[in-house]
Scaffold this motif. Structure first.
Motif, short mmCIF file in Angstrom:
data_model
loop_
_atom_site.label_atom_id
_atom_site.label_comp_id
_atom_site.label_asym_id
_atom_site.label_seq_id
_atom_site.Cartn_x
_atom_site.Cartn_y
_atom_site.Cartn_z
N UNK A 145 -3.87 16.33 -4.41
CA UNK A 145 -4.35 15.33 -5.08
C UNK A 145 -5.21 14.32 -4.32
N UNK A 146 -4.64 14.12 -3.24
CA UNK A 146 -5.28 13.11 -2.22
C UNK A 146 -6.49 13.70 -1.93
N UNK A 147 -6.76 15.05 -1.75
CA UNK A 147 -7.87 15.65 -1.23
C UNK A 147 -8.75 15.70 -2.46
N UNK A 148 -8.25 15.68 -3.66
CA UNK A 148 -9.43 15.69 -4.69
C UNK A 148 -9.78 14.34 -5.04
N UNK A 149 -8.90 13.32 -4.73
CA UNK A 149 -9.41 11.94 -4.96
C UNK A 149 -10.55 11.39 -3.92
N UNK A 150 -10.29 11.86 -2.62
CA UNK A 150 -11.21 11.73 -1.60
C UNK A 150 -12.46 12.08 -1.96
N UNK A 151 -12.46 13.66 -2.46
CA UNK A 151 -13.50 14.36 -2.71
C UNK A 151 -14.58 13.61 -3.87
N UNK A 152 -13.82 13.14 -4.70
CA UNK A 152 -14.39 12.44 -5.80
C UNK A 152 -15.02 11.12 -5.12
N UNK A 153 -14.66 10.69 -4.08
CA UNK A 153 -15.15 9.35 -3.63
C UNK A 153 -14.44 7.98 -4.54
N UNK A 154 -13.27 8.18 -4.84
CA UNK A 154 -12.53 7.24 -5.60
C UNK A 154 -12.27 6.00 -4.38
N UNK A 155 -12.40 4.90 -4.89
CA UNK A 155 -11.87 4.02 -3.79
C UNK A 155 -10.67 3.84 -3.22
N UNK A 156 -10.26 4.24 -1.98
CA UNK A 156 -8.86 4.22 -1.45
C UNK A 156 -8.98 3.54 0.00
N UNK A 157 -7.87 2.86 -0.03
CA UNK A 157 -7.54 2.21 1.23
C UNK A 157 -6.38 2.82 1.89
N UNK A 158 -6.04 3.15 2.98
CA UNK A 158 -4.84 3.61 3.52
C UNK A 158 -4.13 2.59 4.58
N UNK A 159 -3.02 2.38 4.25
CA UNK A 159 -2.41 1.25 4.87
C UNK A 159 -1.16 1.75 5.64
N UNK A 160 -1.00 1.15 6.87
CA UNK A 160 0.10 1.68 7.62
C UNK A 160 0.27 2.79 8.47
N UNK A 161 -0.31 3.86 7.61
CA UNK A 161 -0.36 5.30 8.16
C UNK A 161 -1.82 5.67 7.62
N UNK A 162 -2.60 6.45 8.69
CA UNK A 162 -3.96 6.70 8.68
C UNK A 162 -4.06 7.79 7.67
N UNK A 163 -5.24 7.88 6.90
CA UNK A 163 -5.45 8.84 6.09
C UNK A 163 -5.10 10.47 6.71
N UNK A 164 -4.08 11.04 6.06
CA UNK A 164 -3.81 12.35 6.68
C UNK A 164 -4.76 13.21 7.04
N UNK A 165 -5.87 13.10 5.97
CA UNK A 165 -6.94 13.95 6.09
C UNK A 165 -8.13 13.60 6.84
N UNK A 166 -8.07 12.43 7.37
CA UNK A 166 -8.78 11.93 8.38
C UNK A 166 -9.96 11.12 7.67
N UNK A 167 -10.27 9.83 8.28
CA UNK A 167 -11.36 9.13 7.85
C UNK A 167 -10.86 8.01 6.98
N UNK A 168 -11.99 7.12 6.39
CA UNK A 168 -11.47 6.23 5.31
C UNK A 168 -11.09 4.95 5.80
N UNK A 169 -11.15 4.09 4.82
CA UNK A 169 -10.64 2.67 5.26
C UNK A 169 -9.08 2.38 5.50
N UNK A 170 -8.79 1.82 6.41
CA UNK A 170 -7.40 2.03 6.92
C UNK A 170 -7.00 0.23 7.26
N UNK A 171 -5.89 -0.13 6.94
CA UNK A 171 -5.44 -1.54 7.48
C UNK A 171 -3.99 -1.22 8.10
N UNK A 172 -3.88 -1.55 9.43
CA UNK A 172 -2.59 -1.33 10.26
C UNK A 172 -2.60 -2.01 11.40
N UNK A 173 -1.85 -1.72 12.27
CA UNK A 173 -1.68 -2.07 13.62
C UNK A 173 -2.22 -1.31 14.59
#
Lengths: 343, 343
Positions: A145-173
């Protein structure tokens, strides 16, 4: 004048009158027509409502954009998918993000994925049905489902742990940097052979803390094979901490100090110490990462690298806004707080 | 044949063809028509889609029940409004309820009201816009929006704290009984003059714990004026615990034991004790209420009346189902666990 749909087998054409056409024909504003169409006749007189209704019929206007209405209705709602509501760090991220979104006029709804891909997908689907404006994925796991959401270009921000599929917006340390700081701190306190307690599941954030810790120790002259590492399987960090500490102790006794890659892991290790009559930090210094607020109240024995989760929310909002406006996103590394010696 | 709307000034009539009419006219099932209307033509052939589209036009069927579509879409979603996501007890309630709802095919979304009436109302409104199937109000406060939701007969279950406006479905413990048990426990341990630490804000659950405690002590011969009570204002129970303990100690030193009406209050009192060199429980026994899971890991010094939050979820679901089916709701008192002596 008519704008009825002409349908032929195999081909559907919709020549739909627009809201603007209806507005022009009735002499009221588009906004008023829109309100009436959406059942909010509110301040319009019943005569106006009737005139608009008549024109809608006559012109064949169809409030066909159900989808648009739904999207508009939901456009102020953002979903956070988080792995464990009962982890204080996750709660701190949720609280901070909820506040930032609320201040900006958004509503945050929170879903507990239990760190499980199938539940993450269930909630991604359910939130899509709710037509949310975006997704905040805290410590996301790889899933279809995450792969599909990314494929659709849904707005997604990853927090604490990076996108397990690579790339994208991220907020962490800077997790690697936090690990390195823990190494420096322990060496400065005379702990020459610190150990590390971690989860067996290889996830970016905590694995990077351990890696940064070990790298720095090695860079500062500690032999790599002198750095004891213990891990345990499972999803509950508090239980992992207990089991990993057991493994470590079984394997060579208590170390002078240990990095625990999360505060929950430190809590687990603490219980084993308490049961074993080992005084923390006197006999063994535990250094955690998170800096949970509760530490100040009931875990004064813990030195922890504090992550300022209270400012995560504003960065998450910013990364969502960038995506809503079509701009490029980025990886935000919020500085963690330097370790200060406990009194 | 036509079923167009006839609109006259001041009066709008909709003589709308139903999905069933369209289905009959086209020889396909209502479900198929419904799917096509909702843009999910999926398995239908393009010829069928075209035929249905033609009939929809000809019969004047309008997918006017936007509301119905929305409601159907959202009918599996339940909103939980909770005062503090970072209170472990609230998190435990959320986790348990989310699991029970999910098992039953529902999706729970969680909103943080921060114990503030205006935020509670913001979220009630936002969740109403999301057309949720029901509301779970954890420790709700009195508010206008709540009054309106109750007036509309929206399905609502109150958890932990009773409906501040009276009546309704409730899932919680026998708070008075829990307080009484704490009194018996302390008297049995030889603590003849226990104190009580509580919040100044008068809310049903914790106030009843204190009342039950005092009543039982008095019934067992402790003079009412010998029972020291301290409270502090604010919303954060952990800070209240610290401040109330300060007030108590300033007023006559540490007691032999004290009921803390929530575990967070006990955590606050513990910090003051740690800062003051007072050993818990040796110098002062603290008895909390909640039995947070984290106590077993890092607060072994705390005796706490455990509330089995893990079974709250199934009672909440049951109370929602009763309302969905139009049946009468009830007040569910989940038994708290008896206090056992710490080793």
């Amino acid at each position: 004048m008519t704008a009825r749909t002409t349908a032929k087998p195999g081909k559907i054409r919709h020549e739909t009158a627009s809201l603007a056409t209806v507005a022009r024909e009735t002499g009221v504003s588009v906004a008023t027509v829109s309100r009436i169409v959406n059942g909010k006749s509110g301040r319009a007189s019943s005569e106006t409502v009737a005139r608009v209704a008549e024109a809608i019929e006559r012109l064949g206007y169809r409030p066909n954009p159900i989808g648009r209405a739904l999207r508009r209705r939901a456009s102020r709602v953002v979903a956070m998918l988080s792995p464990n509501l009962d982890n204080p760090a996750m709660a701190a991220i949720a609280v901070s993000t909820e506040a930032a979104l609320r201040d900006a006029g958004y509503v945050m709804i929170l879903c507990d994925t239990h760190d499980r891909p199938e539940l993450q997908d269930d909630y991604l689907l359910a939130m899509r049905d709710q037509l949310v404006a975006g997704y905040i994925m805290v410590s996301a796991v790889r899933s279809q489902g995450l792969e599909q959401a990314l494929g659709r270009g849904d707005p997604i921000v990853f927090v604490a742990r990076r996108n397990p599929l690579g790339g994208g917006a991220f907020v962490g340390i800077d997790d690697r940097g936090a690990g390195a700081d823990a190494a420096d701190f322990m060496l400065a306190r005379g702990i020459e052979r610190p150990a590390v307690l971690m989860a067996a599941q290889n996830i970016s954030s905590t694995a990077e803390r351990a890696a940064g810790f070990i790298e720095r120790l090695v860079a500062r002259g500690v032999p790599a094979d002198a750095i004891r590492r213990a891990s345990a399987p499972g999803l509950s960090h508090i239980e992992i901490g207990y089991a990993a500490a057991q493994a470590l102790v079984r394997d060579g006794g208590w170390p002078q100090g240990a990095l625990c890659v999360s505060d929950l892991i430190a809590y687990g290790a603490y219980r084993l110490a308490a049961e074993s009559g080992v005084a923390i930090p006197r006999d063994c210094m535990l250094v955690g990462v998170d800096g949970n607020a509760i530490n100040n109240w009931i875990a004064p024995w813990l030195t922890s690298i504090r992550i300022p989760y209270e400012i995560f929310g504003r960065h998450v909002l910013e990364q969502l806004r960038l995506q809503w406006s079509g701009a490029a996103t980025s990886e935000i590394h919020v500085p963690h707080e330097p370790l200060a010696a406990k009194p």
